[in-house]
Design an enzyme around this catalytic site. Structure first.
Site: not given
Ligand code: PEP
Ligand code: MG
Length: 556
Positions: A197, A304, A340, A434, A457-458, A468, A503
């Site tokens: 952490h 965002r 977005r 994604e 990320n997704d 995630r 992104c």
């Molecule tokens: C992602 O999923 O990589 C992304 C940029 O969107 P978020 O992190 O807002 O889900």
């Molecule tokens: Mg995303």
């Protein structure tokens, strides 16, 4: 020189890079030594009730902390609190504490302290690294529960003056909330590794941190002068003149290097053989936009919009949204702004919208699926963006696309709104890629999209089947896994000359940037403070050696 002032060097493990010099603030957990006390038989019921009440209050606190932190965009930490809440509600835990109270006639606090210590020890002795990290979770929960029972609500950490070097046995998630933002100049901890952490907090805030320094809280006294060397995994206490001078020089050079890169970042980033790469900013609030302008962003690659919506008690009207966009992006007038559409789902409720619970929200009605279900929410955004695109180069990103027809529906909606308002054009429309399904359907989606932006990320969580926000499977959540990189190559190849940006967080990984560029990616979007380093990394890459031409051009 007295013995106390002799220079002492302590070895540890680097958690977060950077060097800092400052005065130590030694933090001790107040409940480290709790005195046991015995109870009479007639007090047992009362003690059991205390446990239940404390468990309930702490669970509620954790829920509130998770929501607050999620709004603060630290999803990783929010997930930890959610996991803690689940652990606390495990009936086995309550049973174990209650049994101890009944069998040994000891107080609720004493029984809880013993049970949590036992669990902490069990986890710490396990072989698996991820299991060992649960030891901290148990310690943290124990501390929270005991604080609640004893009424000791605050920690001295909350009162730590700014700019000190924090020295602690360990940092637990609840401490990280207490620690005011930017308060610590550096951190030294006795326990914790890169996945701990303390690491999560230090990395997010960019605080130089060295962990695994045994006995740090004994060897360092409050007010001692300390150097935290987060490049070499070293801590120097009472540095002598020569050491101090050496580090002062290094700190100064580091600052100069950052200033130099920030200055250079105003220029476009070109690879060593001249290919231009656009580096944009991911933003969520006005401070981010100001930082984007200061750090040489070529525009905004991802706004965002969620924070704006989450701050509202009623759905924001079209005019309100338009005003917010104008105010928000004033510092970047003339640069491209990628907005977005609201990316929400069953896991993140809006204050003014009661969403039906879903069994598995990440596989549920998220992103564009949600927008198409709530046309009123969608339409106010569409109208504001059509209007705003008359004044600024606006691009619109559609989140969580899976099917080509979702993009077709969105395009129809934009076209209908523009017609109704008498506007000649609609903003460029991009699909967030994604999901693996979208990544493998670029040819179909392309018919309805002006550009793509890969949300790694997704994309990583769906490709690796690892949440995630789930610390229990963080070992599987690998953004640079060959499977994810292969999907990126497929996306770029199938996109042809339709621009592709990245992104997601992968774009910030400096060591992966050459691979991304060699796969044909020409647009990156990262958190504003990272832009200078990303641009500098781009400048070191040579693309000639790839021996392959891409139709991708950068999307300016
Ligand atoms: C992602 O999923 O990589 C992304 C940029 O969107 P978020 O992190 O807002 O889900
Ligand atoms: Mg995303």
């Amino acid at each position: 020189m007295s013995e106390k002032e002799q220079e002492v060097r302590l070895a540890g493990q680097t958690i977060s890079q950077g060097v800092v010099m400052g005065s130590a603030f030694v933090y001790r957990e107040i409940l480290e030594s709790l005195e046991p006390w015995d109870i009479e038989e007639h007090q047992i019921e009362e003690e059991l009730r205390r446990i239940d009440e404390a468990l309930k209050t702490v669970a509620e606190d954790l829920r509130v902390s998770a929501q607050r932190i999620e709004g603060d965009t630290n999803a990783g930490l929010a997930a930890i609190f959610q996991a803690h809440e689940a652990m606390l509600q495990d009936p086995a835990l309550r049973r174990e504490i209650g049994d101890l109270v009944k069998k040994e006639s000891v107080s609720a606090t004493h029984a809880s302290a013993r049970v949590f210590r036992r669990w902490e020890r069990k986890f710490r002795e396990m072989n698996e690294k991820t299991h060992r990290e649960h030891a901290d979770d148990m310690a943290d929960l124990g501390q929270r529960l005991l604080r609640e029972m004893t009424g000791v609500k605050t920690t001295s950490l909350e009162k730590m003056p700014k700019g000190r070097v924090l020295v602690a046995r360990r940092l637990l998630p609840s401490d990280t909330v207490a620690l005011p933002r930017n308060a610590a100049a550096g951190i030294v901890v006795e326990f914790g590794g890169t996945g701990s952490h303390a690491a999560l907090l230090a990395e997010a805030l960019g605080i130089p941190t060295v962990a695994q320094v045994p006995g740090a809280t004994e060897k360092i006294t409050d007010g001692d002068e300390v150097i935290v060397d987060g490049f070499r995994g070293r801590v120097v206490v009472h540095p002598d003149k020569a050491t101090r001078e050496r580090y002062t020089k290094e700190i100064q050079e580091g600052k100069e290097q950052s200033a130099r890169l920030q200055f250079l970042a105003r220029n476009p980033a070109r690879t060593s053989d001249g290919t231009e790469i656009v580096v944009m900013a991911n933003v969520g609030c006005r401070e981010d936009v100001a930082a984007a302008a200061d750090n040489g962003a070529d525009g905004v690659g991802l706004y965002r919009i969620e924070q704006f919506y989450l701050a509202h008690k009623t759905p924001p009207a079209m005019k309100e949204l338009l005003e917010e966009l104008r105010r928000m992006f004033a510092p970047l007038k003339g640069k491209p702004i990628t907005v977005r559409l609201l990316d929400l789902g069953g896991d993140k409720p809006l204050p003014f919208l009661k969403l039906p619970p879903e069994d598995n929200p990440f596989l549920g009605r998220r992103g564009v699926r949600f927008l198409l279900r709530y046309p009123d929410l969608l339409d106010s955004q569409v109208e504001a963006l059509c209007q705003y695109s008359e004044e600024q180069d606006v691009r619109v990103l559609v989140p969580m696309v899976t099917l080509a027809e979702e993009m077709a529906s969105l395009r129809d909606r934009f076209a209908a709104t523009a017609k109704r308002k008498g506007l000649k054009k609609i903003p460029s429309l991009g699909a967030m890629i994604e999901t693996p399904a979208a990544a493998l359907s670029i040819a179909e989606i392309k018919a309805h999209a002006d550009f793509f932006s890969i949300g790694t990320n997704d994309l990583t969580q769906y490709t690796m089947a690892a949440g995630r926000e789930n610390p229990l499977v963080s070992d599987y959540f690998r953004e640079d896994h060959p499977a994810v990189l292969r999907l990126i190559r497929i996306i770029v190849e199938e996109a042809g000359d339709t621009p592709v940006a990245i992104c997601g967080e992968l774009a910030r990984k400096l060591e992966i940037i050459p691979t991304l560029l060699k796969s044909g990616v020409r647009n990156l979007s990262v958190a504003p403070p990272l832009i200078p380093d990303v641009k500098e990394t781009v400048r070191q890459v040579a693309l000639e050696s790839v021996g392959k031409t891409f139709r991708q051009a950068c999307f300016r």
